[in-house]
Structures are given as structure tokens and as C-alpha cells.
Motif scaffolding. Structure first.
Motif, mmCIF file in Angstrom:
data_model
loop_
_atom_site.group_PDB
_atom_site.id
_atom_site.type_symbol
_atom_site.label_atom_id
_atom_site.label_comp_id
_atom_site.label_asym_id
_atom_site.label_seq_id
_atom_site.Cartn_x
_atom_site.Cartn_y
_atom_site.Cartn_z
ATOM 1 N N TYR A 134 24.295 2.066 6.131
ATOM 2 C CA TYR A 134 22.871 2.368 6.155
ATOM 3 C C TYR A 134 22.094 1.268 6.854
ATOM 4 N N ARG A 135 21.023 1.646 7.535
ATOM 5 C CA ARG A 135 20.162 0.668 8.182
ATOM 6 C C ARG A 135 19.185 0.096 7.157
ATOM 7 N N ARG A 136 18.481 -0.949 7.547
ATOM 8 C CA ARG A 136 17.456 -1.525 6.680
ATOM 9 C C ARG A 136 16.122 -0.835 6.948
ATOM 10 N N TYR A 137 15.325 -0.669 5.914
ATOM 11 C CA TYR A 137 14.026 -0.005 6.052
ATOM 12 C C TYR A 137 13.149 -0.418 4.884
ATOM 13 N N SER A 138 11.838 -0.284 5.047
ATOM 14 C CA SER A 138 10.945 -0.580 3.927
ATOM 15 C C SER A 138 10.923 0.619 2.993
ATOM 16 N N HIS A 139 10.808 0.358 1.701
ATOM 17 C CA HIS A 139 10.813 1.471 0.758
ATOM 18 C C HIS A 139 9.589 2.369 0.967
ATOM 19 N N GLY A 140 8.470 1.778 1.392
ATOM 20 C CA GLY A 140 7.295 2.587 1.700
ATOM 21 C C GLY A 140 7.551 3.546 2.836
ATOM 22 N N GLU A 141 8.287 3.093 3.846
ATOM 23 C CA GLU A 141 8.657 3.932 4.977
ATOM 24 C C GLU A 141 9.485 5.123 4.502
ATOM 25 N N TYR A 142 10.443 4.844 3.640
ATOM 26 C CA TYR A 142 11.287 5.921 3.129
ATOM 27 C C TYR A 142 10.498 6.868 2.230
ATOM 28 N N SER A 143 9.626 6.327 1.380
ATOM 29 C CA SER A 143 8.846 7.170 0.474
ATOM 30 C C SER A 143 7.977 8.144 1.260
ATOM 31 N N MET A 155 0.841 -1.185 0.000
ATOM 32 C CA MET A 155 0.000 0.000 0.000
ATOM 33 C C MET A 155 0.877 1.236 0.000
ATOM 34 N N ALA A 156 0.482 2.249 -0.763
ATOM 35 C CA ALA A 156 1.278 3.473 -0.856
ATOM 36 C C ALA A 156 1.282 4.203 0.470
ATOM 37 N N PRO A 157 2.405 4.840 0.826
ATOM 38 C CA PRO A 157 2.474 5.568 2.083
ATOM 39 C C PRO A 157 1.553 6.779 2.057
ATOM 40 N N VAL A 158 0.995 7.150 3.206
ATOM 41 C CA VAL A 158 0.113 8.305 3.305
ATOM 42 C C VAL A 158 0.877 9.447 3.955
ATOM 43 N N PRO A 159 1.206 10.501 3.201
ATOM 44 C CA PRO A 159 1.965 11.600 3.768
ATOM 45 C C PRO A 159 1.088 12.523 4.588
ATOM 46 N N ILE A 160 1.708 13.363 5.400
ATOM 47 C CA ILE A 160 0.969 14.388 6.100
ATOM 48 C C ILE A 160 0.544 15.448 5.110
ATOM 49 N N PHE A 198 10.503 8.322 -12.357
ATOM 50 C CA PHE A 198 11.083 7.744 -11.148
ATOM 51 C C PHE A 198 10.764 6.249 -11.128
ATOM 52 N N TYR A 199 11.783 5.447 -10.891
ATOM 53 C CA TYR A 199 11.638 3.992 -10.893
ATOM 54 C C TYR A 199 12.205 3.472 -9.576
ATOM 55 N N ALA A 200 11.371 2.792 -8.784
ATOM 56 C CA ALA A 200 11.767 2.438 -7.421
ATOM 57 C C ALA A 200 11.190 1.078 -7.027
ATOM 58 N N PRO A 201 11.732 0.488 -5.955
ATOM 59 C CA PRO A 201 11.195 -0.802 -5.492
ATOM 60 C C PRO A 201 9.744 -0.681 -5.033
ATOM 61 N N SER A 202 9.065 -1.802 -4.970
ATOM 62 C CA SER A 202 7.728 -1.864 -4.391
ATOM 63 C C SER A 202 7.771 -1.301 -2.980
ATOM 64 N N TYR A 203 6.684 -0.680 -2.538
ATOM 65 C CA TYR A 203 6.648 -0.091 -1.204
ATOM 66 C C TYR A 203 6.867 -1.123 -0.098
ATOM 67 N N GLU A 242 14.573 -9.110 -9.014
ATOM 68 C CA GLU A 242 13.998 -10.020 -8.026
ATOM 69 C C GLU A 242 13.714 -9.292 -6.719
ATOM 70 N N MET A 243 14.595 -8.385 -6.333
ATOM 71 C CA MET A 243 14.451 -7.671 -5.061
ATOM 72 C C MET A 243 13.313 -6.650 -5.102
ATOM 73 N N PHE A 244 13.143 -5.964 -6.225
ATOM 74 C CA PHE A 244 12.211 -4.846 -6.302
ATOM 75 C C PHE A 244 10.749 -5.255 -6.254
ATOM 76 N N GLY A 245 10.433 -6.489 -6.641
ATOM 77 C CA GLY A 245 9.035 -6.859 -6.760
ATOM 78 C C GLY A 245 8.405 -6.104 -7.918
ATOM 79 N N VAL A 246 7.125 -5.734 -7.761
ATOM 80 C CA VAL A 246 6.468 -4.934 -8.796
ATOM 81 C C VAL A 246 6.910 -3.481 -8.594
ATOM 82 N N ALA A 247 7.863 -3.057 -9.400
ATOM 83 C CA ALA A 247 8.490 -1.741 -9.207
ATOM 84 C C ALA A 247 7.480 -0.607 -9.344
ATOM 85 N N VAL A 248 7.676 0.416 -8.528
ATOM 86 C CA VAL A 248 6.845 1.619 -8.566
ATOM 87 C C VAL A 248 7.422 2.575 -9.607
#
Length: 336
Positions: free
Chosen positions: A302-311, A1-6, A278-283, A205-211
Motif C-alpha cells: 500500500y502507498r502512504r496517504y493522509s487519513h483525511g484524503e482516504y476519508s 480539518m474534516a474532508p469535504v465530500p462532493i 467507527f474509530y480512526a486516526p486523525s484526518y 501515538e500515531m493516531f493523534g486525536v482519534a476520530v
């Protein structure tokens, strides 16, 4: 699910730079005038400078891996990613007529009456639609730019009501263009993986369905280009930005490959148009340095994080150079 910004501040119609340009103001509105330390240095472009930009001949990367042409171009790609963080791609295989068509429909959209473009507003809390993104306070300086941004892939991130009905060929052209750029990004990531000694399919393989998203920027002429910024200094939150490489690659390669900071300036007499994919990994994908690129001589940065968290972090902060990369950096403290 896409991240919800403020929710950022909604910019008023009075801040539409095309409308300001039509009024031909003798004084640039204060909302656009940068502080002295932020004003651009408009040095003349030297003809020879373009020759220094790394150029990747994509057709050579399509050669057999045991050929001199392939090996030489992989070395060029490695150097471009390590030392520059961006490169120009030639012989990429995307038809010139398609590139001309996407430029035409984009320009035609921006030339529509304001009332028509306002049918596709960039609402507070989103980064899709027409308007200005990354604006979070009433006193924040605005860029001398009008933006139109759309989510493209996967379809779940699209907002169909924001895809314009005019120009009539807009949606079909964007679909065709985005399909070709997606293939280019997939191939470039394959060769980037090879250039750092990884399997070619590791990112796919890592990206999944890329955004994938597209942002179209229109910069009208400005009577005082020395006072304004077309687009604030920033680095991108994607794995690849066509044609510039973005921040996720910097994390995945543990800092070996650069995330370049860039900006846009304006011109006194000429307008400018840019179309950015812009081409990025799945959230849902977790991002972190590749284990193969971490050792005692190159410890994890760098630490590990979900791409959705970063987005979510990226779209809820104003553009501030490369500061958003601090989100992922491991902080080292001196305990002595």
C-alpha cells in the motif's frame, strides 16, 4: 480539518423505509429491488455456526503479560485478525445497563414521527444526520434501512444542530456510551499492536486525536427480504469498527490483518437495530504500512496517504464491497 465530500443525491421522503413499511405495499418499490446478481442469499442460520466466530475474552488481556492466560488470548487475537478480520469481545467491562440504554434511546429515536426525525436531515455533501448515505445517482438502488449518523470526537467534527432533543436522554446516553467505547478501542489497538510484535502504544501515538463517529441503523421488516439489501456489501474505512475491524488496520499491517467485507439483510417479520462506532486516526495523520512489517518476503502493498484524503474518497463513493481499498494499493504492472 474534516474532508469535504462532493454532494450526493438527496433521497426523498418517499424513500423512508419506515414510512413504506407503514403503508404495507404489496409490491416493493423498484428503487429498492436489487438486480438478480446482487440479491441476498438468505440461507438459514445454523446454531453451531456461532461457535466458529472468534471470541476474545478481554479480561484475559488485562492479565500480566507473563501469564499463560494473556499469551493464549494474544494468540487468539492474532488468529482472529489474520484469518477472520473480526471477532466478538466478551468481558469488555462496559456496563450492561449502558448498552441497554443506548439501544433504548436509539430505538426511541427511530420510532419518532417522521416530521421530528426530519429536523436532523443528512444534507447532500455530508454523512451526518438522518437519511441514507452513499447515494450519488437517481437510479442507484437504495438500502432497506434508515440511518442516523453523528460525529462524536473530536468536538470539531460535531454538528450540534443534528444532536436530537428527543428522546431527552439521547445526548447524555450517547456521550457516556461513546466514552466507554473509545476506551475499549484504545485498549484493543494496544493489544493488536502487541499481537504483531509492536510496542503497545504505537497506534495511540500515531493516531493523534482519534476520530470517532457513530451510525445507528434501523431495518424494518420487509415483505420480500429476498429482493432487497439492508446495507450494501462494504468494508469500513475506520481502523476499528466496534465490533468489526476495518480497512486502516489492513493497510497498517501491510495486509497481514484482514479488512472484512460485510452486509446486512432484512427479515420478513422482525425489525433489527444496529449501533456502529467507527474509530480512526486523525484526518491529518499519514497512513501507510508499518516499516517493521515490510521486508523482502512481504513487500509494501500500500502507498502512504493522509487519513483525511482516504476519508474523503470513502464518503464520496457508493458502497462497493472492498473496492475502496484499491485507493491505497500499489499497482504492479508487467513491463515485459
Amino acid at each position: 480539518m474534516a474532508p469535504v465530500p462532493i454532494s450526493p443525491i438527496k433521497v426523498g421522503h418517499i424513500d423512508d423505509v419506515q414510512e413504506l413499511r407503514k403503508a404495507k405495499p404489496t409490491i416493493i418499490p423498484e428503487r429498492f429491488v436489487r438486480d438478480m446478481t446482487e440479491r441476498p442469499t438468505l440461507a438459514p442460520t445454523l446454531p453451531s455456526a456461532t461457535h466458529d466466530i472468534p471470541i476474545i475474552n478481554f479480561s484475559k488481556l488485562l492479565k500480566a503479560t507473563n501469564t499463560d492466560e494473556f499469551r493464549s488470548e494474544i494468540i487468539n487475537l492474532t488468529t482472529a485478525c489474520e484469518e477472520w478480520g473480526f471477532f466478538q469481545v466478551v468481558n469488555h467491562g462496559i456496563d450492561l445497563s449502558l448498552l441497554e440504554s443506548i439501544e433504548k434511546v436509539t430505538k426511541d429515536f427511530f420510532m419518532l414521527p417522521l416530521e421530528e426525525k426530519q429536523k436532523y436531515p443528512m444534507e447532500p455533501g455530508t454523512v451526518q444526520g438522518y437519511g441514507q448515505a452513499f447515494v450519488f445517482s437517481e437510479n442507484q438502488k437504495l438500502d432497506w434501512c434508515n440511518m442516523f449518523a453523528l460525529g462524536v470526537e473530536p468536538h470539531s467534527i460535531r454538528d450540534p444542530k443534528l444532536w436530537p432533543s428527543k428522546p431527552v436522554e439521547f445526548s447524555e446516553t450517547l456521550e457516556s456510551y461513546s466514552r466507554e467505547v473509545r476506551k475499549l478501542c484504545q485498549n484493543l489497538l494496544k493489544y493488536i499492536a502487541v499481537s504483531i510484535g509492536l510496542k503497545g502504544d504505537v497506534f495511540e501515538e500515531m493516531f493523534g486525536v482519534a476520530v470517532q463517529a457513530v451510525r445507528m441503523n434501523y431495518y424494518p421488516p420487509c415483505s420480500r427480504p429476498d429482493l432487497v439489501m439492508g446495507l450494501s456489501p462494504h468494508s469500513d474505512g475506520s481502523a476499528l469498527t466496534v465490533l468489526q475491524q476495518g480497512k486502516s488496520s489492513s493497510v497498517l499491517t501491510n495486509g497481514r490483518y484482514k479488512s472484512v467485507e460485510h452486509r446486512a439483510v432484512t427479515h420478513k417479520e422482525k425489525d433489527r437495530l444496529s449501533i456502529v462506532t467507527f474509530y480512526a486516526p486523525s484526518y491529518e495523520v499519514e497512513i501507510g504500512p508499518m516499516l517493521e512489517l515490510v521486508d523482502e518476503n512481504n513487500p509494501c502493498k500500500y502507498r502512504r496517504y493522509s487519513h483525511g484524503e482516504y476519508s474523503k474518497h470513502y464518503v464520496t463513493n457508493k458502497l462497493q464491497g472492498k473496492k475502496t481499498l484499491d485507493f491505497a494499493k500499489i499497482q504492479v504492472t508487467n513491463s515485459s
